[in-house]
Design an enzyme around this catalytic site. Structure first.
Site, short mmCIF file in Angstrom:
data_model
loop_
_atom_site.label_atom_id
_atom_site.label_comp_id
_atom_site.label_asym_id
_atom_site.label_seq_id
_atom_site.Cartn_x
_atom_site.Cartn_y
_atom_site.Cartn_z
N ASP A 1 0.86 -1.18 0.00
CA ASP A 1 0.00 0.00 0.00
C ASP A 1 0.89 1.22 0.00
O ASP A 1 2.00 1.20 0.55
CB ASP A 1 -0.90 0.02 1.24
CG ASP A 1 -2.00 -1.02 1.19
OD1 ASP A 1 -2.45 -1.36 0.09
OD2 ASP A 1 -2.42 -1.49 2.27
N ASP B 1 -7.01 -1.24 -4.57
CA ASP B 1 -8.05 -0.88 -3.61
C ASP B 1 -9.00 0.17 -4.21
O ASP B 1 -10.22 0.10 -4.02
CB ASP B 1 -7.44 -0.33 -2.32
CG ASP B 1 -6.59 -1.34 -1.59
OD1 ASP B 1 -6.81 -2.56 -1.76
OD2 ASP B 1 -5.68 -0.91 -0.83
#
Length: 158
Positions: A112, A128
């Protein structure tokens, strides 16, 4: 239908490329400020799902993701042929699911990097975003599809 699979592949490609750039250029847990007080890139390794839920449950994620991918492909091949918006939302969900699945399979965590600074929100990635937009679009589509059916039934009774 091929175009929707290509869209999914493009999303996977962008997702994996941005993750590669992050790993190569930002040390783990370090932050690169892009727009002060608004947006930064922070390299984070997530061993769970959204908000780090179910951390370390990789076997669970493998099984669930494979089932989700199978269901998406089934719906893409059946119902997706009937509606472009539905097929597009499925392609976004498929691209996001595969993007994060690749990380879990080969790294045992998801990379991330995108951090919004103006709210307290978890760090996320391109996959995401694709999942979120795809699910939101599908919910809106299903809401309007049900509303359209309701209106047709109501008109048919009059």
């Amino acid at each position: 239908m091929l175009i929707y699979y290509i869209i999914s592949l493009i999303i996977v490609g962008i997702d994996q490329f941005t993750k590669y750039l992050t790993v190569q250029n930002i040390p783990l847990h370090e932050t690169l400020e892009v727009i002060p007080s608004f947006l930064s890139f922070t390299y984070h390794q997530n061993t769970g799902a959204a908000w780090s839920m179910l951390e370390g449950q990789m076997i669970f994620f493998y099984i669930v993701t494979l089932i989700v991918i199978g269901v998406i492909v089934y719906y893409m091949q059946t119902y997706g042929r009937q509606d472009k918006v539905f097929a597009f939302s499925l392609s976004l969900i498929l691209g996001g699911a595969v993007g994060n699945f690749i990380d879990r399979l080969f790294l045992q965590y998801v990379v991330d990097m995108i951090r919004v600074e103006f709210i307290d929100f978890p760090i996320f990635n391109v996959a995401d975003m694709s999942l979120t937009i795809g699910v939101t679009l599908m919910v809106i589509y299903l809401f309007f599809d049900e509303w359209k059916e309701y209106r047709q039934k109501k008109v048919g009774k009059n």
